[in-house]
Enzyme design. Structure first.
Site, PDB file in Angstrom:
ATOM      1  N   CYS A 118      -8.631  23.216  12.135  1.00 33.18           N
ATOM      2  CA  CYS A 118      -9.343  22.662  10.982  1.00 33.18           C
ATOM      3  C   CYS A 118      -8.368  21.808  10.169  1.00 33.18           C
ATOM      4  O   CYS A 118      -7.174  21.747  10.466  1.00 33.18           O
ATOM      5  CB  CYS A 118      -9.925  23.783  10.109  1.00 33.18           C
TER       6      CYS A 118
ATOM      7  N   CYS B 291      -5.232  23.517   8.862  1.00 37.67           N
ATOM      8  CA  CYS B 291      -4.112  23.648   9.798  1.00 37.67           C
ATOM      9  C   CYS B 291      -3.221  22.403   9.723  1.00 37.67           C
ATOM     10  O   CYS B 291      -1.991  22.494   9.736  1.00 37.67           O
ATOM     11  CB  CYS B 291      -4.632  23.820  11.221  1.00 37.67           C
TER      12      CYS B 291
ATOM     13  N   ASP C   9      -0.573 -16.319   4.013  1.00 35.87           N
ATOM     14  CA  ASP C   9       0.192 -16.128   5.247  1.00 35.87           C
ATOM     15  C   ASP C   9       1.607 -16.683   5.163  1.00 35.87           C
ATOM     16  O   ASP C   9       2.357 -16.593   6.125  1.00 35.87           O
ATOM     17  CB  ASP C   9      -0.530 -16.773   6.426  1.00 35.87           C
TER      18      ASP C   9
ATOM     19  N   ASP D 222      -4.707 -18.194  -0.801  1.00 36.89           N
ATOM     20  CA  ASP D 222      -3.703 -19.244  -0.672  1.00 36.89           C
ATOM     21  C   ASP D 222      -4.379 -20.411   0.055  1.00 36.89           C
ATOM     22  O   ASP D 222      -5.465 -20.250   0.609  1.00 36.89           O
ATOM     23  CB  ASP D 222      -2.504 -18.724   0.117  1.00 36.89           C
TER      24      ASP D 222
ATOM     25  N   ASP E 182       4.180 -16.110   0.006  1.00 34.91           N
ATOM     26  CA  ASP E 182       3.070 -15.250  -0.403  1.00 34.91           C
ATOM     27  C   ASP E 182       3.432 -13.772  -0.390  1.00 34.91           C
ATOM     28  O   ASP E 182       2.649 -12.944  -0.867  1.00 34.91           O
ATOM     29  CB  ASP E 182       1.865 -15.475   0.527  1.00 34.91           C
TER      30      ASP E 182
END
Length: 811
Positions: A108, A111, A706, A514, A710
């Site tokens: 479970c 655990c 990208d 951007d 950035d």
């Protein structure tokens, strides 16, 4: 000398005892005879045992290592052998290592919580991410402080087991566990049906026509039939509860085990003394329903885990390594090392990352990008491990192999993200951990209260309280959903790098774009070159290319790609000014390339440049007191930019365009896309400040970019996207990396995030509402053990089915 362990008549691994699957064969000579192994991992460990001088181990064991090891040879040290670790340990720092472990004995979410807490407390363990849906743990540790063997030893001390994850081996283990679970379910179901048959006469005997002797025979028959259910079918509950007690904690199986044992003891006492009620039918039916619910849960977990396994099964078993430039030898793909020359035949999987040396063809990179369109390859082109050569033979030089490849690194990111816990889940975990203690306290209070009111109902009311509450539903509410969602994103070429990203993405209010490489083409086209009359255009271009050498800015790459007839001049001492440009020395004089302001600080009064198209971006070149040239670039809109902007705008999100390009250029792009909020000429610091201002106003911001510039703003945003072809630093800071570079990945990720969080909230709402209603009903005697059994199993079943619905929706 003891007899060597014999090879079984049915194919089984000589080392671990598991069945040997069809496919690649793994063999090793041990004790003078060839022995068959089930996987490369067992072969590596067995080879280490033999080469370390411990071959006699295989003469002294009574069973394969999967069933027990002699005390004088702890297997844990083998996991620290460098040769064996090549199979499953990744190097992520000078002294930092990372491994993905499969966990056994997890019953479970509690655990998992116990193991995670224990490992986090170990000195030298830097990070632990555990996934309940896959039963895997990603562990990062410092080799100067702790070893992997010590990490696994800690798990074993808790009563569980851990070993390096191997997809093939885990499939075999899951098959074995599934067969055992089916047998347990059959025994519980058969016992429940038979006991129910003996209980029906008592339930229907309203006129007391059933004699006492007949009733007693039915009771004894029910008792006998219930015993196998307890001894065999209840094994998972009892073993888990016992492991919890040894660890001095209470898990979710503790109240279940206590309720089953208390119900059986009370019923057995009533049978022996011929007095009171018996509930053998309730006990056997409870066990059957719980096992059925757990089987459905396990099936859902396996399907969810399967969505992640694509990135762990990419490596082929063998590769053709070239020797002496011509002869090819068939070697295990794990043996490849940087610098090896490998021949990849058509239809074969590329076994490592590398560079094409000979041949022209194309590869299918859909494993990573989600795009099945073949990618052309020619000498000098990069190839990705896991891609498939779809045309002509290719000879490649290996640059990264095994766990150091891009596919393996992405696989680790996906595993970590799937194991991550959003804030909502962390809160639910705390509730689930407290619920077990609350249940036990309420059980004692219920028993005491009914002893005062109606002693004959006290025990059964207390058992109903133990049975009816369901912390399992809380534990199941999120892991299956998160794992399925992470796998669905990976299939679309979208890598989620952090666990809480889905929650953040589903709640955003603003999206900041951007421009270059995000909404417009990543590599703008070099247009005209306007000179100031001091140098010719080819000379200016040659100087600009020399200054931009090594730069990864899109405009710099466009300059470097342009054809130039002039030889490059010699420059010295280049200095990069972040977000502004580059300065270097030419013939003892400083020269700059970059923005108008940056170059103007050196060149002096602005030059009257010719009028150019307003949609162009510009880079300037100048010396002390002299302007040299202006380079104009044009980058068209990406075809998917406008559909994405319209889709996000339709959701009511506020959209912003934030770029370091000239304000006039940024304004033009914004007007083309219908964006009312745009800022040009923004430095990296200005971008961060802009996002901070939005966040200070209570907005939740997603950033899409990208570029190298950035990276700071991607880290600042609440959730961020980087394109697959963008700068590596941007990808490291982003929460999502779109490997295909296609903007529709943002819309897909947003859709999946909203579906996933909706399903998780529904699961939590159901689990909390059920427990809030069921617990008082059991306390006041409105439901008995039978109804409690159905309610508890049904609660978990509802959560599993709702999670499976989400998995189907995002498939």
């Amino acid at each position: 000398m003891a007899e060597p362990a014999r090879i079984r008549s049915t194919p089984s691994c000589f080392h671990c005892g598991l069945p040997v699957p069809l496919g690649p064969s793994y063999n090793l000579t041990i004790l003078g005879e060839p022995r068959e192994m089930c996987c490369a991992g067992c072969e590596a460990v067995a080879r280490t045992i033999v080469e370390s001088g411990f071959e006699a181990y295989y003469t002294s064991r009574d069973a394969p290592s999967g069933e027990g090891l002699p005390a004088d040879l702890p297997p844990l040290t083998l996991y620290d052998d460098p040769l064996a670790q090549r199979q499953f340990v990744a190097t992520v720092g000078v002294y930092t290592r990372q491994a993905l472990l499969a966990l056994d004995g997890i019953r479970c979410a509690a655990c998992l919580w116990l193991n995670e807490r224990a490992l986090r407390q170990l000195p030298g363990v830097n990070e632990v991410s555990m996934n309940y849906a896959t039963r895997r743990a990603q562990v990062t540790w410092d080799t100067r402080v702790i070893t992997l063997g010590q990490v696994i030893a800690t798990v074993r001390k808790l009563g569980y087991d851990a070993y390096p994850f191997d997809p093939g081996k885990q499939r075999l283990q899951q098959g074995k566990e599934q067969r055992t679970a089916l047998w347990r379910l059959f025994v519980a179901g058969f016992g429940a049906m038979q006991v129910m048959m003996y209980a029906v006469p008592r339930y229907l005997d309203d006129t007391d026509t059933l004699s006492a002797d007949a009733d007693q025979v039915l009771r004894w028959a029910s008792l006998v039939l219930t015993i196998p259910v307890l001894l065999f079918a209840c094994g998972p509950f009892f073993s888990s509860a016992l492991a919890d007690l040894r660890a001095r904690r209470l898990g979710m199986d503790a109240p279940i085990s206590l309720g089953i044992l208390a119900g059986f003891a009370a019923s057995a006492w009533a049978t022996v003394t011929s007095s009171g009620e018996v509930y053998f039918d309730s006990i056997t039916m409870l066990v059957f329903l719980l096992l059925a619910a757990r089987m459905l849960e396990a099936s859902a977990r396996r399907k969810a885990a399967g969505s992640l396994d694509r990135l762990s099964r990419w490596m082929p078993a063998f590769a053709l390594r070239l020797k002496d430039g011509a002869l090819a030898e068939k070697v295990s793909a794990h043996e490849l090392a940087p610098g090896d020359r490998v021949l990849v035949a058509p239809g074969e999987t590329v076994p490592a990352d590398g560079v094409v040396l000979e041949g022209e063809g194309s590869t299918d990179e859909s494993l990573l990008t989600g795009e099945s369109r073949p990618v052309p390859k020619q000498p000098g082109a990069s190839v990705i491990g896991g891609s498939v050569n779809v045309s002509q033979p290719l000879t490649m030089r290996v640059t990264a192999a095994g766990l150091e490849t891009q596919a393996a690194a992405i696989g680790r990111l996906v595993e970590r993200a799937a194991a991550g816990k959003p804030r909502l889940i962390q809160a639910a975990d705390r509730v689930a951990q407290s619920l077990t203690w609350i249940v036990l306290a309420v059980t004692v209070a219920t028993l005491a209260g009914w002893l005062l009111v109606d002693p004959s109902r006290a025990v059964w009311a207390a058992i109903a309280v133990l049975m009816v509450t369901c912390p399992c539903a809380l534990g199941l509410a999120a892991p299956i959903v998160l794992t399925s969602s992470t796998g669905a994103l990976a299939r679309r070429g979208i890598v989620m790098t952090r666990g809480g990203s889905l929650e953040s993405l589903s709640a955003i209010t603003d999206v900041v774009f951007d421009k270059t490489g995000t909404l417009t083409e990543a590599r703008p086209r070099l247009g005209d070159i306007a000179t100031a009359g001091l140098m010719q255009a080819p000379e200016c271009l040659s100087l600009a290319q020399a200054l931009e050498t090594g730069s990864h800015h899109p405009l710099a790459r466009s300059l470097s790609a342009a054809e130039c007839a002039c030889p490059p001049p010699t420059i010295t001492h280049p200095v990069h000014f972040h977000g502004r440009g580059i300065e270097a020395m030419l013939d003892g004089q400083p020269v700059r390339i970059g923005t108008l302001q940056f170059v103007g600080e050196l060149a002096g009064e602005p030059h009257q440049w010719p009028i150019s198209a307003i949609s162009e971006s510009h880079v300037f070149l100048g010396q002390v007191g002299r302007w040299l040239a202006r380079f104009s670039f044009d980058a068209g809109l990406l075809p998917e930019a406008e559909p994405l902007v319209k889709a996000l705008g339709a959701e009511g999100l506020a959209l912003h365009l934030l770029s370091g390009d000239a304000p006039s250029v940024v304004s033009t792009v914004a007007s083309q896309l219908g964006l009312s909020r745009s800022i040009g000429g923004a430095t990296p610091e200005a971008k961060v400040a802009y996002v901070k201002a939005l966040q200070a106003a209570g907005r939740r911001v997603a950033m899409i970019g990208d570029g190298l510039n950035d990276a700071p703003v991607l880290a600042q945003a609440d959730v961020s996207f980087a394109m697959g072809q963008g700068a590596a630093l941007a990808q490291q800071r982003a929460d999502f990396v779109i490997l295909s570079g296609k903007l529709q990945g943002v819309s897909e990720a947003r859709r999946i995030a909203r579906l996933a969080m909706a399903a998780i909230r529904q699961n939590f709402a159901w689990a909390l509402a059920y427990n809030a209603l069921a617990l008082p009903a059991a306390v006041f005697g409105l439901i008995g053990p039978w109804e409690a059994a159905i309610g508890m199993a049904g609660s978990s079943l509802v959560v599993v089915l709702n999670s499976a619905r989400l998995a189907a929706a995002v498939r």
